[in-house]
Design an enzyme around this catalytic site. Structure first.
Site, short mmCIF file in Angstrom:
data_model
loop_
_atom_site.label_atom_id
_atom_site.label_comp_id
_atom_site.label_asym_id
_atom_site.label_seq_id
_atom_site.Cartn_x
_atom_site.Cartn_y
_atom_site.Cartn_z
N HIS A 186 -1.50 0.03 3.20
CA HIS A 186 -2.79 0.71 3.44
C HIS A 186 -3.57 0.08 4.59
O HIS A 186 -4.59 0.64 5.02
CB HIS A 186 -3.67 0.67 2.18
CG HIS A 186 -3.12 1.43 1.02
ND1 HIS A 186 -2.81 2.78 1.09
CD2 HIS A 186 -2.82 1.04 -0.25
CE1 HIS A 186 -2.34 3.17 -0.09
NE2 HIS A 186 -2.33 2.14 -0.92
N ASP A 223 6.39 3.68 -2.27
CA ASP A 223 5.21 3.37 -3.10
C ASP A 223 4.57 4.70 -3.50
O ASP A 223 4.62 5.67 -2.74
CB ASP A 223 4.22 2.53 -2.28
CG ASP A 223 3.05 2.01 -3.09
OD1 ASP A 223 3.06 0.82 -3.44
OD2 ASP A 223 2.13 2.79 -3.38
N HIS A 246 1.58 5.56 -3.68
CA HIS A 246 0.43 5.92 -2.84
C HIS A 246 0.90 6.17 -1.41
O HIS A 246 1.84 5.53 -0.94
CB HIS A 246 -0.60 4.79 -2.85
CG HIS A 246 -1.11 4.45 -4.23
ND1 HIS A 246 -0.57 3.41 -4.97
CD2 HIS A 246 -2.05 5.03 -4.99
CE1 HIS A 246 -1.19 3.36 -6.15
NE2 HIS A 246 -2.09 4.33 -6.19
N ASP A 255 5.06 1.53 -8.15
CA ASP A 255 4.00 2.11 -8.97
C ASP A 255 4.20 3.61 -9.24
O ASP A 255 3.35 4.25 -9.85
CB ASP A 255 2.61 1.84 -8.36
CG ASP A 255 2.59 1.96 -6.85
OD1 ASP A 255 3.58 2.44 -6.27
OD2 ASP A 255 1.56 1.59 -6.24
ZN LIG Z 1 0.77 1.85 -4.44
#
Ligand SMILES: [Zn+2]
Length: 344
Positions: free
Chosen positions: A125, A162, A164, A249
């Site tokens: 991120h 991931d 996200h 995740d």
């Molecule tokens: Zn994540």
């Protein structure tokens, strides 16, 4: 051939985030599970702290200074969910340094063909000038830049699995055709970026591939996307290095997201990437991102490394083509004919 390489560093435990899902216990759980299995026979080394210039290939010096200053002052919050302690800067330097050292080993002729850099904080991120979403420096971007700048790789493929969207990596290489960034992520979910229509810009148009999936997606969707979309993309793009921005995740047990991937799903995704690496005759490097259920994180990391590092691949049943992968392939068909074959 050299055994697979695992890079780690004790500073990952000194990045103290207080009561926060991205906590030191994550790395403790991963390392304990690997140690119980004799580290899978991998060559385990302490990662170096990244040299300034290595981090500054992705982040401007002023930003790196600002992160260092927060640690020097004893810590603080960089945004609503990204906190730092005194040890965080050092941990972040080793996380970036591990990712760069991983690439150095993988691309150095006689080195290992598989490796992993397992650190915290995660990185995908992090934007060039902004910490975000538990991330300080963008480790996988540092790794990709290292491959291009130091080793003369012409192209690098990053698969970000991931749950996200890796908005930082997405943006860093948005205009860059030498890095094909492919992300599978739950949508809608934090950080809210990565729609299928975001495909890069300028000279990088077409070299960002976003594959959003709905909450509830499990092995059938995720494995089908890797096997039937990402693998043909890789064969067509012909990178000199495969990097996996590996968060765990999307696991059914994870508390921060709603996907339903299992340990077996990660094994299958790793197997598809292993096969891709063999078909392209290029190394595969894993850089740890998220994963917030300790059991799921540890078992998924272990199985991913087991599959990638095994001397001989296990026999696996073919991965069924899921309609979600057919749709994605259809969207990509114009630019990537080999991927489009899947949709016909
Ligand atoms: Zn994540």
């Amino acid at each position: 051939m050299a055994p697979p390489l695992l890079l780690r560093h004790p500073s990952s435990r000194e990045h103290d985030t207080g009561t926060h899902p991205e906590r030191p216990a994550r790395i403790v759980a991963v390392e304990r599970a690997l140690a119980e299995r004799d580290w899978l026979g991998w060559d385990v080394r302490e990662s170096p702290a990244a040299e300034r210039e290595v981090v500054c290939a992705v982040h401007p010096e002023a930003y790196v200074d600002s992160v260092e200053a927060v640690s020097a002052a004893g810590g603080g919050a960089l945004d609503a969910d990204t906190v730092m302690s005194e040890g965080s800067y050092r941990a972040a330097l080793h996380a970036a340094g591990g990712a760069a050292a991983l690439v150095d080993a993988l691309l150095d002729g006689d080195g290992p063909r598989v490796g992993a850099s397992l650190h915290r904080p995660p990185g995908h991120h992090a934007l060039p000038t902004r910490a975000m979403g538990f991330c300080l420096f963008n480790n996988v971007a540092v790794a990709a830049r290292r491959a291009l700048d130091r080793w003369g790789a012409e192209r690098v493929l990053i698969l970000d699995w991931d749950v996200h969207h890796g908005n930082g990596t997405n943006d860093i290489f948005h205009r860059d055709p030498t890095v094909l960034y492919v992300s599978i992520h739950e949508s809608p979910l934090y950080p809210g970026t990565g729609p299928a229509g975001d495909a890069g810009s300028g000279p990088g148009e077409g070299y960002t591939v976003n594959l959003p999936v709905p909450a509830g997606s499990g092995d059938a969707v995720w494995c089908s996307l890797v096997e039937h979309v990402v693998a043909p993309l890789g064969l067509e793009y012909r990178p000199g290095l495969l990097l996996i921005s590996a968060g765990f995740d999307a696991h059914v047990r994870d508390p921060l997201a709603g996907c339903r991937v299992t340990r077996e799903g990660y094994a299958q995704m790793a197997a598809s990437m292993r096969t891709l690496g063999e078909e392209l005759d290029v190394p595969v490097g894993v850089v740890l991102e998220g994963g917030y259920d300790l059991v799921a994180l540890a078992e998924s990391t272990v199985v991913t490394l087991e599959v990638l590092g095994a001397e001989h691949p296990e026999d696996r049943p073919p991965v069924a083509l899921h309609p979600h992968a057919t749709q994605a392939a259809g969207r990509l068909a114009e630019r990537w004919p080999l991927v489009g074959v899947v949709a016909t």
